[in-house]
Write an enzyme that holds these catalytic residues in place. Structure first.
Site, mmCIF file in Angstrom:
data_model
loop_
_atom_site.group_PDB
_atom_site.id
_atom_site.type_symbol
_atom_site.label_atom_id
_atom_site.label_comp_id
_atom_site.label_asym_id
_atom_site.label_seq_id
_atom_site.Cartn_x
_atom_site.Cartn_y
_atom_site.Cartn_z
ATOM 1 N N LYS A 170 24.893 -10.084 -0.015
ATOM 2 C CA LYS A 170 24.179 -9.122 -0.865
ATOM 3 C C LYS A 170 23.079 -8.435 -0.062
ATOM 4 O O LYS A 170 22.101 -9.068 0.324
ATOM 5 C CB LYS A 170 23.522 -9.837 -2.052
ATOM 6 C CG LYS A 170 22.900 -8.860 -3.040
ATOM 7 C CD LYS A 170 21.851 -9.495 -3.920
ATOM 8 C CE LYS A 170 20.484 -9.414 -3.335
ATOM 9 N NZ LYS A 170 19.936 -8.042 -3.235
ATOM 10 N N SER A 222 11.041 -12.344 1.846
ATOM 11 C CA SER A 222 9.641 -12.756 1.770
ATOM 12 C C SER A 222 9.520 -14.243 1.434
ATOM 13 O O SER A 222 10.434 -14.840 0.863
ATOM 14 C CB SER A 222 8.925 -11.921 0.717
ATOM 15 O OG SER A 222 9.532 -12.159 -0.531
ATOM 16 N N THR A 223 8.374 -14.798 1.740
ATOM 17 C CA THR A 223 8.143 -16.218 1.467
ATOM 18 C C THR A 223 8.180 -16.494 -0.033
ATOM 19 O O THR A 223 8.732 -17.503 -0.471
ATOM 20 C CB THR A 223 6.798 -16.653 2.089
ATOM 21 O OG1 THR A 223 6.920 -16.534 3.514
ATOM 22 C CG2 THR A 223 6.445 -18.086 1.752
ATOM 23 N N THR A 225 9.918 -14.951 -2.395
ATOM 24 C CA THR A 225 11.317 -15.001 -2.855
ATOM 25 C C THR A 225 12.007 -16.235 -2.278
ATOM 26 O O THR A 225 12.816 -16.873 -2.959
ATOM 27 C CB THR A 225 12.081 -13.722 -2.449
ATOM 28 O OG1 THR A 225 11.320 -12.591 -2.848
ATOM 29 C CG2 THR A 225 13.440 -13.649 -3.111
ATOM 30 N N GLY A 226 11.680 -16.579 -1.047
ATOM 31 C CA GLY A 226 12.265 -17.769 -0.419
ATOM 32 C C GLY A 226 12.034 -19.026 -1.248
ATOM 33 O O GLY A 226 12.913 -19.874 -1.385
ATOM 34 N N GLU A 243 14.680 -17.417 6.435
ATOM 35 C CA GLU A 243 13.863 -16.697 7.425
ATOM 36 C C GLU A 243 12.883 -15.853 6.633
ATOM 37 O O GLU A 243 13.275 -14.881 5.990
ATOM 38 C CB GLU A 243 14.750 -15.798 8.303
ATOM 39 C CG GLU A 243 15.716 -16.555 9.187
ATOM 40 C CD GLU A 243 15.044 -17.348 10.302
ATOM 41 O OE1 GLU A 243 13.815 -17.228 10.475
ATOM 42 O OE2 GLU A 243 15.751 -18.107 10.978
ATOM 43 N N CYS A 277 9.272 -8.684 10.652
ATOM 44 C CA CYS A 277 8.749 -10.018 10.322
ATOM 45 C C CYS A 277 7.905 -10.557 11.474
ATOM 46 O O CYS A 277 6.928 -11.250 11.252
ATOM 47 C CB CYS A 277 9.896 -10.959 9.985
ATOM 48 S SG CYS A 277 11.185 -10.968 11.216
ATOM 49 N N GLU A 374 0.176 -10.536 4.920
ATOM 50 C CA GLU A 374 1.200 -9.893 5.744
ATOM 51 C C GLU A 374 1.294 -8.440 5.287
ATOM 52 O O GLU A 374 1.818 -8.151 4.208
ATOM 53 C CB GLU A 374 2.550 -10.598 5.540
ATOM 54 C CG GLU A 374 3.638 -10.016 6.403
ATOM 55 C CD GLU A 374 5.052 -10.475 6.026
ATOM 56 O OE1 GLU A 374 5.320 -10.711 4.845
ATOM 57 O OE2 GLU A 374 5.874 -10.554 6.944
#
Ligand code: NAD
Length: 472
Positions: A170, A222-223, A225-226, A243, A277, A374
């Site tokens: 996706k 992104s962190t 969403t991770g 990642e 990133c 960030e």
């Protein structure tokens, strides 16, 4: 061009959807084209196709899978110029950046195709043998962001297919076109169902990560969403590679010649309009050379052309989407309110296009938003330091740990600093060097697991220990 020129690829077929969304050119804010939005039924069909294709693909000899990956490289290469233009149009980057990304996608397919996870005999004793081997996981779900849409997709497609998995991918809804087109071209060289591409919004990502027939998720984004991906993946204990974001420090030691490093330091921060990133996002400069290096950076920045990537001399493009543009504008506004001094930039034009000029901020307090967040846009704080222990502590004082760089003429002294940095990749006197053979991954909240190298390849497999004994 028809209204919806790029289709999803499900079970080897071009598939459209009753629902569509718009792909927008970030340099002009004009519509490029509509693209399909997958329904749950589309996702079910893609996962079912990948599941059905898995046994045959897993049993395909590794040499044949290698040839398929090389054929994937060929289809990109045969359409290289068109991919470059589509990438510039949908992502916004300049031509040099687009050439780097498309060239990288070809290179990664070819190099990952050569990688092998050999069986290892760990014990041979009399009539007993113990062997460890790698087996594919099954159906892999891959989710990608909008900054390097095709390259980061290939970082997942190539190792997943090489190790015998099938795939449902996706792309980001902000940059779906290159990936959709690649999916379509790939069907000519892969068996039906091996590689499926579905496009849609964030909810599609959520459905993918929750799906019980998917055995692994490989996610770049992104962190925040991770974290959600990790939660959803817990339902059936999916394997995970994450990642995520970073707030990478660059430390400049007092022995460097500011003139000699200004250009490299500039691009370490601003390549891809800083939507990288691993962009240097905090630049720590020793006080002895702070003023001179700041001057050199400003002088270099003044010569860099910001514009539409389709114009040949453009070096920096716009931000990729309105959401990111507004986030960076808000960060600038925060700095303005706090009274930070802009050495260059800071003023955003009226458009059209999501353009933000290169902005250098003069030694803001360490707890400023522009230092701790960030930015993912061309806003860089220059930070002064005197003491080495202090700057290392400041560099490490972040929940992130993706990458870092150290700059110094005395390479051994620079390496002593580098070894104390908490990050997955630390460059000395360089930045953004990647290879299919080099492990890449984040420490702390910058990720989980590794991409690239045999370590990354192994993450697409389960390990099996096979113990053999001959009966008397
Ligand atoms: P994002 O997290 O918003 O989106 C990434 C992808 O996740 C998109 O495809 C999105 O549709 C999907 N998604 C959103 N919500 C989801 C959910 N609940 N479940 C599953 N999928 C979901 O990130 P972005 O804004 O596209 O990308 C920027 C971020 O990515 C930055 O933080 C950047 O540092 C990071 N990034 C990291 C790397 C790396 O290798 N570490 C590389 C590039 C970008």
């Amino acid at each position: 061009m028809s209204e919806v020129p790029y289709a999803m690829s499900i079970n080897g077929q071009r598939v459209f959807s009753g629902e569509t969304a718009q792909a927008i050119n970030p340099a002009t804010e004009q519509l490029i084209c509509d693209f399909p939005m997958a329904s749950r039924e589309h996702l079910e069909a893609a996962v079912a196709a990948a599941k059905a294709a898995f046994p045959a693909w897993a049993a395909t000899p590794v040499e044949a899978r290698q040839r398929s990956l090389e054929a994937l490289a060929d289809v990109i290469e045969q359409n290289q110029e068109a991919f470059i233009e589509l990438l510039i149009t949908e992502q916004g980057k300049g031509r040099g950046g687009a050439e780097w990304e498309i060239g990288g996608a070809i290179h990664w397919c070819r190099e990952i195709a050569k990688q092998r996870l050999e069986e290892e005999v760990v014990l041979r004793q009399g009539d007993e043998e113990v062997v460890t081997r790698h087996t594919p996981i099954g159906v892999v779900g891959a989710i990608t962001p909008w900054n390097f849409p095709l390259l980061l997709a290939v970082w997942k497609i190539a190792p997943a297919l090489m190790t015998g998995n099938t795939l449902v991918l996706k792309p980001s809804p902000f940059t779906p076109l290159c990936t959709l087109w690649f999916g379509e071209l790939a069907q000519a060289v892969l068996p039906a169902g091996v590689f499926n591409v579905v496009s849609g919004g964030n909810e599609l990502g959520q459905w993918l990560t929750e799906h019980p027939d998917i055995g692994k998720i490989s996610f770049t984004g992104s962190t925040s969403t991770g974290r959600r991906v990790m939660q959803s993946a817990a339902s059936n204990l999916k394997r995970l590679t994450l990642e995520l974001g970073g707030n990478d420090p660059a430390i400049v030691l007092p022995d460097v010649d500011p003139k000699a490093v200004a250009k490299d330091l500039f691009w370490a921060s601003f390549a891809n309009s800083a939507q990288f990133c691993v962009a240097s996002k905090r630049l720590y400069i020793h006080e002895d050379i702070y003023d001179e290096l700041a001057r050199e950076l400003v002088a270099y920045a003044q010569g860099v052309k910001l514009g539409n990537g389709m114009e040949p001399d453009t070096e920096l493009g716009p931000l990729q989407n309105r959401m990111q543009y507004e986030k960076v504008c808000d960060l600038l506004e925060d700095s303005r309110r706090a009274g930070h001094r802009f050495l260059i930039g800071g003023e955003v034009g009226s458009g059209p296009g999501f353009f933000i000029p290169v902005t250098l901020i003069d030694n803001p307090p360490e707890d400023s938003r522009c230092v701790v967040e960030e930015a993912f846009g061309p806003v860089l704080p220059l930070l002064k330091y005197r003491d080495l222990d202090d700057v290392i502590a400041r560099a490490n004082d972040t929940p992130y740990g993706l990458a870092a760089s150290v700059w110094g003429r005395d390479v051994q002294a620079a390496e002593r600093v580098a070894r104390r940095i908490e990050a997955g990749t630390v460059w000395i006197n360089q930045a953004h060097v990647f290879s299919p053979g080099f492990a890449f991954g984040g420490h702390k909240q910058s990720g989980l697991g590794i991409e690239n190298s045999l370590h990354g390849l192994a993450e697409y497999t389960n390990m099996q220990t096979l113990m053999r004994k001959v009966l008397p």
